[in-house]
Design a protein around this motif. Structure first.
Motif, PDB file in Angstrom:
ATOM      1  N   LYS A   6       0.817  -1.216   0.000  1.00 22.95           N
ATOM      2  CA  LYS A   6       0.000   0.000   0.000  1.00 22.95           C
ATOM      3  C   LYS A   6       0.845   1.257   0.000  1.00 22.95           C
ATOM      4  O   LYS A   6       0.420   2.303  -0.477  1.00 22.95           O
ATOM      5  N   GLU A   7       2.057   1.175   0.543  1.00 17.87           N
ATOM      6  CA  GLU A   7       2.875   2.370   0.708  1.00 17.87           C
ATOM      7  C   GLU A   7       3.799   2.636  -0.477  1.00 17.87           C
ATOM      8  O   GLU A   7       4.056   3.784  -0.802  1.00 17.87           O
ATOM      9  N   SER A   8       4.314   1.596  -1.123  1.00 21.75           N
ATOM     10  CA  SER A   8       5.314   1.835  -2.166  1.00 21.75           C
ATOM     11  C   SER A   8       5.451   0.628  -3.075  1.00 21.75           C
ATOM     12  O   SER A   8       4.951  -0.461  -2.794  1.00 21.75           O
ATOM     13  N   ILE A   9       6.169   0.852  -4.188  1.00 20.11           N
ATOM     14  CA  ILE A   9       6.586  -0.203  -5.105  1.00 20.11           C
ATOM     15  C   ILE A   9       8.106  -0.182  -5.131  1.00 20.11           C
ATOM     16  O   ILE A   9       8.716   0.863  -5.362  1.00 20.11           O
ATOM     17  N   ARG A  10       8.722  -1.359  -4.935  1.00 16.24           N
ATOM     18  CA  ARG A  10      10.186  -1.437  -4.872  1.00 16.24           C
ATOM     19  C   ARG A  10      10.683  -2.505  -5.829  1.00 16.24           C
ATOM     20  O   ARG A  10      10.027  -3.532  -6.038  1.00 16.24           O
ATOM     21  N   LEU A  11      11.865  -2.246  -6.400  1.00 13.83           N
ATOM     22  CA  LEU A  11      12.597  -3.239  -7.179  1.00 13.83           C
ATOM     23  C   LEU A  11      13.668  -3.836  -6.280  1.00 13.83           C
ATOM     24  O   LEU A  11      14.476  -3.101  -5.704  1.00 13.83           O
ATOM     25  N   ASN A  12      13.673  -5.168  -6.155  1.00 10.53           N
ATOM     26  CA  ASN A  12      14.602  -5.828  -5.238  1.00 10.53           C
ATOM     27  C   ASN A  12      15.457  -6.841  -5.991  1.00 10.53           C
ATOM     28  O   ASN A  12      14.961  -7.547  -6.884  1.00 10.53           O
ATOM     29  N   LEU A  13      16.731  -6.927  -5.606  1.00 10.50           N
ATOM     30  CA  LEU A  13      17.658  -7.904  -6.163  1.00 10.50           C
ATOM     31  C   LEU A  13      18.314  -8.676  -5.026  1.00 10.50           C
ATOM     32  O   LEU A  13      18.689  -8.093  -4.007  1.00 10.50           O
ATOM     33  N   ARG A  14      18.424 -10.005  -5.247  1.00 12.50           N
ATOM     34  CA  ARG A  14      19.169 -10.850  -4.323  1.00 12.50           C
ATOM     35  C   ARG A  14      20.001 -11.825  -5.135  1.00 12.50           C
ATOM     36  O   ARG A  14      19.682 -12.130  -6.286  1.00 12.50           O
ATOM     37  N   GLU A  15      21.024 -12.352  -4.479  1.00 13.05           N
ATOM     38  CA  GLU A  15      21.926 -13.271  -5.171  1.00 13.05           C
ATOM     39  C   GLU A  15      21.944 -14.597  -4.419  1.00 13.05           C
ATOM     40  O   GLU A  15      22.093 -14.626  -3.194  1.00 13.05           O
ATOM     41  N   LEU A  16      21.750 -15.701  -5.189  1.00 12.75           N
ATOM     42  CA  LEU A  16      21.774 -17.042  -4.606  1.00 12.75           C
ATOM     43  C   LEU A  16      23.198 -17.569  -4.665  1.00 12.75           C
ATOM     44  O   LEU A  16      23.721 -17.883  -5.736  1.00 12.75           O
ATOM     45  N   GLN A  17      23.831 -17.663  -3.501  1.00 13.83           N
ATOM     46  CA  GLN A  17      25.238 -18.052  -3.424  1.00 13.83           C
ATOM     47  C   GLN A  17      25.361 -19.482  -2.908  1.00 13.83           C
ATOM     48  O   GLN A  17      24.661 -19.882  -1.977  1.00 13.83           O
ATOM     49  N   SER A  47      17.909  -2.729  -3.138  1.00 14.80           N
ATOM     50  CA  SER A  47      16.516  -2.337  -3.375  1.00 14.80           C
ATOM     51  C   SER A  47      16.445  -0.862  -3.706  1.00 14.80           C
ATOM     52  O   SER A  47      17.255  -0.062  -3.214  1.00 14.80           O
ATOM     53  N   ILE A  48      15.496  -0.490  -4.548  1.00 12.69           N
ATOM     54  CA  ILE A  48      15.219   0.922  -4.803  1.00 12.69           C
ATOM     55  C   ILE A  48      13.702   1.116  -4.787  1.00 12.69           C
ATOM     56  O   ILE A  48      12.942   0.238  -5.191  1.00 12.69           O
ATOM     57  N   LYS A  49      13.321   2.278  -4.304  1.00 11.77           N
ATOM     58  CA  LYS A  49      11.909   2.640  -4.259  1.00 11.77           C
ATOM     59  C   LYS A  49      11.561   3.440  -5.502  1.00 11.77           C
ATOM     60  O   LYS A  49      12.275   4.373  -5.865  1.00 11.77           O
ATOM     61  N   LEU A  50      10.471   3.075  -6.159  1.00 11.77           N
ATOM     62  CA  LEU A  50      10.045   3.765  -7.365  1.00 11.77           C
ATOM     63  C   LEU A  50       9.159   4.957  -7.022  1.00 11.77           C
ATOM     64  O   LEU A  50       8.637   5.068  -5.917  1.00 11.77           O
ATOM     65  N   ASN A  51       9.013   5.833  -8.005  1.00 10.95           N
ATOM     66  CA  ASN A  51       8.195   7.024  -7.807  1.00 10.95           C
ATOM     67  C   ASN A  51       6.759   6.638  -7.495  1.00 10.95           C
ATOM     68  O   ASN A  51       6.237   5.621  -7.972  1.00 10.95           O
ATOM     69  N   GLU A  52       6.097   7.490  -6.729  1.00 10.79           N
ATOM     70  CA  GLU A  52       4.729   7.214  -6.324  1.00 10.79           C
ATOM     71  C   GLU A  52       3.756   7.231  -7.489  1.00 10.79           C
ATOM     72  O   GLU A  52       2.668   6.665  -7.408  1.00 10.79           O
ATOM     73  N   GLU A  53       4.157   7.874  -8.594  1.00  7.25           N
ATOM     74  CA  GLU A  53       3.264   7.960  -9.750  1.00  7.25           C
ATOM     75  C   GLU A  53       3.172   6.646 -10.506  1.00  7.25           C
ATOM     76  O   GLU A  53       2.295   6.454 -11.346  1.00  7.25           O
ATOM     77  N   ILE A  54       4.079   5.706 -10.230  1.00  6.45           N
ATOM     78  CA  ILE A  54       4.077   4.407 -10.905  1.00  6.45           C
ATOM     79  C   ILE A  54       3.019   3.514 -10.271  1.00  6.45           C
ATOM     80  O   ILE A  54       2.987   3.342  -9.052  1.00  6.45           O
ATOM     81  N   ASN A  55       2.179   2.926 -11.138  1.00  9.62           N
ATOM     82  CA  ASN A  55       1.048   2.135 -10.658  1.00  9.62           C
ATOM     83  C   ASN A  55       1.357   0.646 -10.665  1.00  9.62           C
ATOM     84  O   ASN A  55       2.482   0.218 -10.890  1.00  9.62           O
ATOM     85  N   GLU A  56       0.364  -0.135 -10.482  1.00  9.70           N
ATOM     86  CA  GLU A  56       0.401  -1.586 -10.277  1.00  9.70           C
ATOM     87  C   GLU A  56       1.307  -2.313 -11.283  1.00  9.70           C
ATOM     88  O   GLU A  56       1.229  -2.093 -12.489  1.00  9.70           O
ATOM     89  N   PRO A  57       2.191  -3.206 -10.777  1.00 13.60           N
ATOM     90  CA  PRO A  57       3.046  -3.977 -11.692  1.00 13.60           C
ATOM     91  C   PRO A  57       2.268  -5.034 -12.469  1.00 13.60           C
ATOM     92  O   PRO A  57       1.290  -5.583 -11.979  1.00 13.60           O
ATOM     93  N   ILE A  58       2.738  -5.312 -13.710  1.00 12.11           N
ATOM     94  CA  ILE A  58       2.100  -6.319 -14.557  1.00 12.11           C
ATOM     95  C   ILE A  58       2.979  -7.561 -14.666  1.00 12.11           C
ATOM     96  O   ILE A  58       2.524  -8.679 -14.441  1.00 12.11           O
ATOM     97  N   SER A  59       4.259  -7.375 -15.014  1.00  6.96           N
ATOM     98  CA  SER A  59       5.155  -8.520 -15.142  1.00  6.96           C
ATOM     99  C   SER A  59       6.600  -8.062 -15.113  1.00  6.96           C
ATOM    100  O   SER A  59       6.901  -6.874 -15.282  1.00  6.96           O
ATOM    101  N   LEU A  60       7.496  -9.060 -14.893  1.00  6.82           N
ATOM    102  CA  LEU A  60       8.942  -8.813 -14.870  1.00  6.82           C
ATOM    103  C   LEU A  60       9.617  -9.933 -15.630  1.00  6.82           C
ATOM    104  O   LEU A  60       9.393 -11.114 -15.336  1.00  6.82           O
TER     105      LEU A  60
END
Length: 752
Positions: free
Chosen positions: A281-292, A302-315
């Motif tokens: 509800k508060e934000s949309i974030r892009l997250n990366l992790r590495e499987l070692q 992680s980075i937080k995207l602008n509030e103007e960006i709406n619901e994600p569809i796919s990655l």
């Protein structure tokens, strides 16, 4: 200075405007839209196919052309069939279509000529939504999953020969194990999933039990199989990592995302990177992790995207970039989570289902069953320049603005502090600062006391609202004149407050800003009553000096008459002598106030001072007053006449404070390492707090009959100050008053 401000203002506006359209290394522009079907492309031959849904009013169901210019377009209607799925295989178009519940496998060439039309299954008893997956092995061999049935197709010349490999497959993929092609199959059971790895002959080499869930995808990265399954009740995706060499599950974890918002890539160090879009509800974030080491998640970013960006569809991960599709944005970022593309695109209103994404020849193809769109994907040649502007606008400009704000704030604070200190200085007199509308913004204690504004009364009102007392009418008219004319004016005004007259010199002046406009006003007033009184007393002192000769003559003649033995004359002469003595003391008081502030230090003792003071009080004149002495004798340097005069005045004040002239005066003295102390204490009426505040005011008197002039206490205070000493007054209503005079022992060094 003004030119510099203008240049800086222009620079800030330019930077802000340039940085408002933030640019990245990649940018897209809309090229082609297909609002009625799914677009597929054979990238090897740049052959395009548009497959439309089976609308009854549409004649052209399938179209094809070569190149982006739509030239040599061919369109056909394959007849009364329901197209379920379409693929590109070896440059040809593959259609899975239903006709009378029979599933047809249809192959068309680049001119939409029919090559194969095979009925491979009857879906009469199939679920409402059919599932299809096609995975090629080589140019002549591919696998097709229809719901839970897995088919193997092998091409012999132009014909396909197929067979059913398995009938309980939930998901599959062609993998490579020990450099050999194999099939990874997932079979779904009620409370678990079973992974089977078998060779192309159908021989099972090993199998593993996995957690239950709706299998979404199987991907291979070297010796690792990544199996994702959607847990519907938990609204999360389970990732299970299978080590093909160890033939065991080495990692398992849940991600709070939909399966379509989870993507993988293999890093240069061989580790698998996991990317996801987290949306709350508060934000949309892009997250990366590495499987070692096949089992441990590290290097979280992680980075937080602008509030103007709406619901994600796919990655998805394509061409070494992650592409994140949102309802109103397309964002691409690399494996270091650095944004490469960030463009506003309205996708949500067009794509009703999760679309596919494909990149070819600097074009970005996003397609779904009912809508497809092609974007030009271009390098932005000026992205570094725009990034620099963005960096400047994001960091440098705010720092410069903060620096300017800080400088102006410090100047403002310094001026404000200076103004406050000046306002609170006793020598500043009465001071009121107004804003440009005449409302009070600052007022000092002297002004509050004069106007009767208590500390709890709020300010920020027009100054005229505070002139409520009758004696301020002339001052109010003065302020109105200043507000109307916006000029510097000054005036001497007499104010009568609490039956006392006070003379003030008031000034009213505008405060001008650097632009030449009025930003406020300053009302300043000085109480000149004391200066005028001192001037008057100086004149009285001169007159008193002349009067002493006349009084001395009267006294000498009276003393001669005293030698005549006549009872009546003796009584009258006693009264004359007593009054002459009183007049002489009055004259000495006036002379003391009017004389220069010069100390004439002599060596004396406490005993001498008390004896001479008490000798001036005739017991026959004050028969009901007892003066008690309980002192410690010591030698000291002081101006003996002045100190005696101060102590005598303190005794007289004490006598006046005793009701009905009955009471006592206690005189004491002592010493410590720093001071000589003289105490004069009475058992009179005492003083309340309000009277104690006024007692040291010059010319203040408590006399009701006009016999006092307020000189007694003023002389005491003046004498103590001349001796560099201190005066303490302790009093309590109904119990009496105590004066303590403190004379420093090092007075000789201070008076040099």
């Amino acid at each position: 200075m003004k030119k510099l401000k203008f240049i800086l203002l222009f620079f800030f506006i330019f930077i802000s405007g340039a940085a408002a359209d933030v640019k990245f290394p990649l940018m897209i522009s809309n090229d082609l839209k297909y609002s009625d079907g799914k677009l597929l492309v054979d990238t090897a031959n740049m052959q395009f196919y548009l497959v439309k849904p089976n609308w009854t009013n549409v004649l052209e169901i399938i179209s094809t052309w070569n190149g982006l210019d739509n030239q040599n377009k061919i369109s056909k209607n394959p007849g009364n069939i329901q197209i379920q799925k379409s693929f590109i295989l070896n440059g040809n178009l593959i259609l899975l279509a239903l006709e009378n519940d029979n599933l047809h496998f249809i192959e068309l060439d680049s001119e939409l000529n029919l090559i194969n039309n095979l009925i491979i299954a009857n879906l009469n008893n199939s679920p409402g939504t059919n599932a299809f997956d096609l995975v090629p092995y080589d140019t002549t061999h591919f696998f097709l999953r229809v719901n839970e049935s897995l088919y193997s197709f092998i091409k012999n010349e132009d014909l396909f020969i197929y067979e059913i490999k398995d009938e309980k497959v939930n998901s599959f993929n062609v993998i490579e194990d020990n450099s050999k092609p194999k099939l990874a199959l997932i079979e779904n059971f009620s409370d678990f999933n079973m992974l089977k790895v078998e060779n192309l002959k159908g021989e099972v080499e090993f199998q593993l039990r996995l957690s239950s869930g709706e299998i979404n995808n199987i991907q291979q990265f070297n010796d690792l199989l990544l199996v994702t399954s959607y847990i519907e009740g938990a609204n999360s995706t389970l990732l299970e990592v299978v080590n093909l060499k160890k033939r065991e599950v080495t990692f398992s974890d849940y991600f709070d995302v939909q399966p379509e918002n989870l993507a993988f890539s293999q890093l240069r160090n061989g580790n698998v990177q996991i990317a996801c879009i987290n949306h709350d509800k508060e934000s949309i974030r892009l997250n990366l992790r590495e499987l070692q080491n096949f089992s441990e998640l590290v290097n979280y970013s992680s980075i937080k995207l602008n509030e103007e960006i709406n619901e994600p569809i796919s990655l998805v991960f394509v061409n070494n970039l992650y592409f994140a599709l949102f309802r109103n944005y397309i964002i691409a970022f690399n494996e270091d989570l650095v944004i490469q593309l960030n463009d506003f695109v309205q996708l949500g209103k067009n794509f009703k289902t999760t679309p596919n994404l494909k990149i070819y020849n600097n074009s970005l193809l996003i397609s779904s069953t009912y809508y497809s769109e092609v974007f030009n994907l271009e390098q932005n040649q000026y992205w570094m320049f725009y990034s620099l502007l963005n960096y400047i606008s994001k960091y440098i400009v705010p720092l410069i603005l903060l620096l300017f704000i800080y400088i102006y704030y410090m100047k403002f604070r310094k001026q404000k502090r200076l103004l406050r200190e000046i306002t609170e200085l006793p020598s500043s007199g009465l001071m009121i600062i107004l804003n440009k509308t005449g409302e009070i913004s600052r007022i000092n204690k002297q002004a509050r006391d004069l106007l009767g504004i208590e500390s709890g009364i709020p300010l920020n009102k027009h100054i005229l609202e505070y002139f409520t007392l009758a004696f301020t009418s002339e001052l109010k008219a003065f302020v109105i004149d200043g507000l109307l004319n916006n000029l510097y004016i000054t005036k001497k005004i007499m104010l009568r407050k609490e039956n006392q007259n006070f003379e003030f010199v008031f000034s009213f002046s505008p405060i001008w800003s650097t632009s030449g406009s009025i930003k406020g006003y300053l009302l300043n007033g000085y109480n000149i009553t004391e200066q005028l009184e001192r001037k008057r007393i100086s004149n009285w002192a001169q007159l008193a000096h002349d009067m002493q000769t006349n009084l001395l003559t009267i006294k000498l003649n009276a003393e001669q008459l005293h030698s005549e033995e006549n009872a009546e004359n003796q009584s009258r002469l006693g009264k004359i002598l007593h009054q002459v003595n009183l007049l002489q003391r009055r004259v000495r008081d006036i002379v003391t106030v009017g004389r220069s502030n010069k100390l004439e230090l002599v060596r004396t003792s406490a005993e001498e001072i008390f004896n001479e003071v008490t000798g001036e009080f005739d017991a026959t004149v004050f028969p009901t007053i007892t003066i008690n002495m309980n002192y410690t004798n010591f030698d000291l340097f002081c101006d003996k006449p002045k100190l005696i005069r101060a102590i005598r005045n303190a005794i007289e004040n004490g006598i006046k404070a005793i009701p009905d002239q009955k009471g006592r005066i206690d005189l004491s003295s002592w010493t410590d390492s720093n001071y000589y102390y003289f105490q004069i204490k009475d058992n009179g009426v005492g003083m309340d707090e309000e009277l104690k505040k006024k007692i040291l005011t010059p010319y203040f008197t408590t006399s009701k009959d006009g016999s006092g002039f307020g000189l007694g206490t003023m002389i005491i205070q003046q004498v103590v100050e001349l001796h560099y000493g201190k005066l303490n007054i302790n009093s309590e209503k109904g119990k009496g008053t105590e004066l303590i005079i403190k004379i420093p022992k090092n007075i000789q060094s201070k008076s040099r």
